[in-house]
Design an enzyme around this catalytic site. Structure first.
Site, short mmCIF file in Angstrom:
data_model
loop_
_atom_site.label_atom_id
_atom_site.label_comp_id
_atom_site.label_asym_id
_atom_site.label_seq_id
_atom_site.Cartn_x
_atom_site.Cartn_y
_atom_site.Cartn_z
N CYS A 167 14.26 -53.41 -29.78
CA CYS A 167 14.07 -54.19 -28.56
C CYS A 167 15.32 -54.06 -27.70
CB CYS A 167 13.83 -55.66 -28.89
SG CYS A 167 12.20 -55.94 -29.59
N CYS A 190 8.78 -55.93 -34.08
CA CYS A 190 8.22 -54.86 -33.24
C CYS A 190 8.18 -53.50 -33.92
CB CYS A 190 9.03 -54.72 -31.96
SG CYS A 190 9.26 -56.22 -31.02
N CYS A 210 7.07 -58.63 -28.37
CA CYS A 210 6.55 -57.70 -29.36
C CYS A 210 6.22 -56.40 -28.65
CB CYS A 210 5.37 -58.28 -30.13
SG CYS A 210 3.88 -58.54 -29.17
#
Length: 133
Positions: A86, A82, A9
């Site tokens: 990512c 998130c 995260c």
């Protein structure tokens, strides 16, 4: 041979830490588990530690980590929602659990998030036991 799983995260202070704690508790015979953040906080959120302790799991010795601190090749990569892109990490299975960050919210939100993560970790373990991963 154990499979590797990483929970990622943004801050690596709440959701991913809870997921790592649950996986170590329920799935340590199947998985080597890690967590990391794209922008790690200084410490685990105290409310995350508290709600996990309520569930009988102590994550107080865990700490926020950078992506470079986890293996660069994984069997499973779980992102928590998130709201950032990512980075690419090679893996056999990638899932986004799309969970809101409880940071800054009442303790009840941490509990709700914890309970969702616990169920999702159990589902992931079941996938491995059923040879789906």
């Amino acid at each position: 041979m154990k499979k590797t799983v990483a929970f990622v995260c943004t801050g690596n202070s709440c959701r991913s830490q809870m997921a790592e704690g649950f996986m170590k508790y329920y799935g340590s015979e199947l998985f080597e588990s890690f967590s990391a953040g794209t922008h790690p906080e200084e410490e685990i959120n105290p409310n995350a530690i508290l709600v996990m302790k309520e569930a009988g799991i102590d994550i107080s010795m865990q700490y926020p980590k950078l992506l470079k601190d986890i293996p660069d090749k994984l069997d499973v990569l779980i992102t928590m929602g998130c709201n950032v892109e990512c980075p690419y990490i090679p893996c056999r299975l990638r899932e986004d659990w799309g969970l809101d960050d409880p940071k800054g919210k009442p303790i009840e939100e941490f509990r709700k998030t914890r309970d969702i993560i616990e169920e999702k970790v159990k589902e992931l373990i079941l996938k491995v036991k059923n040879n789906e991963i």
